[in-house]
Design an enzyme around this catalytic site. Structure first.
Site, PDB file in Angstrom:
ATOM      1  N   SER A   5     -26.159 162.886  35.737  1.00 17.26           N
ATOM      2  CA  SER A   5     -24.411 162.052  36.234  1.00 17.26           C
ATOM      3  C   SER A   5     -23.899 163.057  36.221  1.00 17.26           C
ATOM      4  O   SER A   5     -22.390 162.765  36.136  1.00 17.26           O
ATOM      5  CB  SER A   5     -23.806 161.125  34.915  1.00 17.26           C
ATOM      6  OG  SER A   5     -24.907 160.402  35.082  1.00 17.26           O
ATOM      7  N   GLU A  21     -32.374 167.644  32.711  1.00 17.44           N
ATOM      8  CA  GLU A  21     -32.137 166.913  32.419  1.00 17.44           C
ATOM      9  C   GLU A  21     -32.092 165.551  31.947  1.00 17.44           C
ATOM     10  O   GLU A  21     -32.752 164.816  31.560  1.00 17.44           O
ATOM     11  CB  GLU A  21     -32.574 165.653  34.353  1.00 17.44           C
ATOM     12  CG  GLU A  21     -32.490 167.373  34.903  1.00 17.44           C
ATOM     13  CD  GLU A  21     -32.460 165.474  36.327  1.00 17.44           C
ATOM     14  OE1 GLU A  21     -31.293 165.955  37.531  1.00 17.44           O
ATOM     15  OE2 GLU A  21     -33.614 165.043  37.282  1.00 17.44           O
ATOM     16  N   ASN A  75     -30.185 165.186  44.990  1.00 24.64           N
ATOM     17  CA  ASN A  75     -31.830 164.525  44.568  1.00 24.64           C
ATOM     18  C   ASN A  75     -31.645 162.833  45.531  1.00 24.64           C
ATOM     19  O   ASN A  75     -31.267 162.317  44.409  1.00 24.64           O
ATOM     20  CB  ASN A  75     -32.311 164.616  43.491  1.00 24.64           C
ATOM     21  CG  ASN A  75     -33.403 163.185  43.866  1.00 24.64           C
ATOM     22  OD1 ASN A  75     -33.953 162.673  44.416  1.00 24.64           O
ATOM     23  ND2 ASN A  75     -33.867 163.110  42.362  1.00 24.64           N
ATOM     24  N   TRP A  76     -31.781 162.419  46.556  1.00 32.70           N
ATOM     25  CA  TRP A  76     -31.408 161.442  47.102  1.00 32.70           C
ATOM     26  C   TRP A  76     -32.887 160.319  46.535  1.00 32.70           C
ATOM     27  O   TRP A  76     -32.661 158.828  46.886  1.00 32.70           O
ATOM     28  CB  TRP A  76     -31.365 161.403  48.524  1.00 32.70           C
ATOM     29  CG  TRP A  76     -30.863 162.673  49.581  1.00 32.70           C
ATOM     30  CD1 TRP A  76     -29.895 163.325  48.544  1.00 32.70           C
ATOM     31  CD2 TRP A  76     -30.632 162.809  51.229  1.00 32.70           C
ATOM     32  NE1 TRP A  76     -29.445 163.803  49.919  1.00 32.70           N
ATOM     33  CE2 TRP A  76     -29.276 163.585  50.761  1.00 32.70           C
ATOM     34  CE3 TRP A  76     -30.807 161.880  52.159  1.00 32.70           C
ATOM     35  CZ2 TRP A  76     -29.027 163.965  52.414  1.00 32.70           C
ATOM     36  CZ3 TRP A  76     -30.374 162.407  53.383  1.00 32.70           C
ATOM     37  CH2 TRP A  76     -29.416 163.406  53.918  1.00 32.70           C
ATOM     38  N   LYS A  77     -33.410 160.194  45.903  1.00 37.02           N
ATOM     39  CA  LYS A  77     -33.934 159.299  45.691  1.00 37.02           C
ATOM     40  C   LYS A  77     -34.558 158.801  47.182  1.00 37.02           C
ATOM     41  O   LYS A  77     -34.926 159.204  47.602  1.00 37.02           O
ATOM     42  CB  LYS A  77     -33.647 158.959  44.343  1.00 37.02           C
ATOM     43  CG  LYS A  77     -33.128 159.924  43.117  1.00 37.02           C
ATOM     44  CD  LYS A  77     -32.360 158.925  41.960  1.00 37.02           C
ATOM     45  CE  LYS A  77     -32.666 159.959  41.558  1.00 37.02           C
ATOM     46  NZ  LYS A  77     -31.976 159.467  39.459  1.00 37.02           N
ATOM     47  N   GLU A  80     -37.984 160.353  36.470  1.00 37.05           N
ATOM     48  CA  GLU A  80     -38.403 158.428  37.144  1.00 37.05           C
ATOM     49  C   GLU A  80     -39.880 159.352  37.412  1.00 37.05           C
ATOM     50  O   GLU A  80     -40.523 157.710  37.580  1.00 37.05           O
ATOM     51  CB  GLU A  80     -37.651 158.674  37.633  1.00 37.05           C
ATOM     52  CG  GLU A  80     -36.009 157.911  37.903  1.00 37.05           C
ATOM     53  CD  GLU A  80     -35.360 158.350  38.746  1.00 37.05           C
ATOM     54  OE1 GLU A  80     -35.445 158.929  39.806  1.00 37.05           O
ATOM     55  OE2 GLU A  80     -34.022 158.239  38.392  1.00 37.05           O
ATOM     56  N   GLY A  88     -28.240 158.655  36.536  1.00 39.09           N
ATOM     57  CA  GLY A  88     -27.973 157.561  36.968  1.00 39.09           C
ATOM     58  C   GLY A  88     -26.750 156.780  35.593  1.00 39.09           C
ATOM     59  O   GLY A  88     -26.882 155.596  35.987  1.00 39.09           O
ATOM     60  N   GLY A 146     -28.209 163.514  41.510  1.00 39.54           N
ATOM     61  CA  GLY A 146     -28.101 162.110  42.262  1.00 39.54           C
ATOM     62  C   GLY A 146     -27.356 161.258  42.801  1.00 39.54           C
ATOM     63  O   GLY A 146     -27.200 161.660  44.183  1.00 39.54           O
ATOM     64  N   GLY A 147     -26.391 161.019  42.736  1.00 38.17           N
ATOM     65  CA  GLY A 147     -25.698 159.225  42.727  1.00 38.17           C
ATOM     66  C   GLY A 147     -24.762 159.836  44.126  1.00 38.17           C
ATOM     67  O   GLY A 147     -24.748 159.714  45.002  1.00 38.17           O
ATOM     68  N   HIS A 150     -39.549 164.936  37.749  1.00 38.21           N
ATOM     69  CA  HIS A 150     -38.624 164.274  37.362  1.00 38.21           C
ATOM     70  C   HIS A 150     -38.925 162.973  36.584  1.00 38.21           C
ATOM     71  O   HIS A 150     -39.843 162.665  36.046  1.00 38.21           O
ATOM     72  CB  HIS A 150     -38.169 163.591  38.816  1.00 38.21           C
ATOM     73  CG  HIS A 150     -36.856 162.798  38.367  1.00 38.21           C
ATOM     74  ND1 HIS A 150     -36.004 161.957  38.245  1.00 38.21           N
ATOM     75  CD2 HIS A 150     -35.745 163.392  39.011  1.00 38.21           C
ATOM     76  CE1 HIS A 150     -35.094 161.305  38.112  1.00 38.21           C
ATOM     77  NE2 HIS A 150     -34.648 162.336  38.384  1.00 38.21           N
TER      78      HIS A 150
HETATM   79  P1  PGA Z   1     -27.364 161.380  38.937  1.00 39.02           P
HETATM   80  O1  PGA Z   1     -29.549 161.630  39.001  1.00 39.02           O
HETATM   81  O2  PGA Z   1     -26.855 162.295  39.190  1.00 39.02           O
HETATM   82  O3  PGA Z   1     -27.426 160.268  39.165  1.00 39.02           O
HETATM   83  O4  PGA Z   1     -27.512 160.860  37.388  1.00 39.02           O
HETATM   84  C1  PGA Z   1     -29.740 163.210  38.282  1.00 39.02           C
HETATM   85  C2  PGA Z   1     -31.250 163.139  39.153  1.00 39.02           C
HETATM   86  O5  PGA Z   1     -32.510 161.860  38.788  1.00 39.02           O
HETATM   87  O6  PGA Z   1     -31.738 164.071  39.726  1.00 39.02           O
END
Ligand code: PGA
Length: 254
Positions: A216, A170, A11-13, A100, A176, A237-238, A98
């Protein structure tokens, strides 16, 4: 027990210009040329979908996903994108719910339910995210929260929709933050989600259901998470923004 193919999504956001997306995907294609450990899904921002789609072979090794959709087929929804548009851009998957989106854009269970229906109707497989906030983890109320998210969005959905869903656990406190759930915490939550799906929708939905862990994930913790019996993949994500770290996570699937 049903054998479930592992599925890892990046997930590149809101990251990567088109040029950066192309360069990352070109590197991933090289690094993953011999990869056969499962399904890989890349979820770039909308603006990079079409360019990334052109780079991906039709083979299912690396597939394209979007990060969001609007449930309506078309119309006056400024700034939004429909499921059909995503299919046309080459997507096979779409992230729905998600944390967010829930937190910053106020998306409710009822709205997410509409998105799940629209996604599957257009031929997209939803990656449906659930997860508790820190106070619910610390007070031990997290199972109640997870059950309520599942019931809120999935109640009464037809089997044809449910069978297309990939679930992602999640925990919000892990996203994050550099603080991942331990493999034991992940396994406990995944087992609970599978059990709840069985109660709500029966074993024929719950047993083949793939449940990703997200929050994470790094090359260092991926393997310990993935070897848990109910962890069927990862939502990264990251660490998916960099070819080296994403590849090394993927190699821990094999
Ligand atoms: P993260 O994000 O790996 O940066 O913690 C995961 C996500 O939000 O899908």
């Amino acid at each position: 027990m049903t054998a479930r193919t592992k599925i890892v999504a990046g997930n590149w956001k809101m990251n990567k210009t088109v040029a950066e997306a192309i360069s990352l995907v070109e590197q991933l294609k090289k690094d993953l040329a011999a990869f056969s450990g499962g399904e890989v899904v890349l979820c770039p921002p909308f603006t990079a979908l079409a360019s990334v789609a052109k780079l991906l072979p039709t083979s299912p090794r690396i597939q394209l996903g979007a990060q969001n959709l609007h449930p309506a087929a078309q119309g006056a929804f400024t700034g939004e994108i429909s499921a059909t548009m995503l299919r046309e851009a080459g997507c096979r998957f779409v992230i729905v719910g998600h944390s967010e989106r829930r937190r910053y854009f106020g998306e409710t269970d009822a709205f997410l339910r509409e998105k799940l229906l629209a996604a599957v109707a257009a031929g997209l497989r939803p990656i449906f995210c659930v997860g508790e906030e820190l106070p619910d983890r610390e007070s031990g109320r997290w199972p109640i929260h997870l059950r309520s998210q599942l019931q809120g969005a999935l109640h009464g959905l037809p089997v044809e929709v449910l069978s297309e869903i990939i679930l992602a656990y999640e925990p919000v406190w892990a996203i994050g933050t550099g603080r991942n759930a331990t493999p034991e915490q992940a396994q406990e939550a995944h087992a609970l989600l599978r059990k709840e799906m069985e109660i709500l929708h029966g074993a024929s939905i719950a047993s083949p259901l793939r449940i990703q862990y997200g929050g994470s994930v790094t090359p260092q913790n991926a393997r310990a998470l993935l070897i848990q019996p109910d962890v069927d993949g990862l939502l990264v994500g990251g660490a998916s923004l960099n070819a080296e770290s994403f590849t090394s996570i993927l190699l821990s699937v094999e």
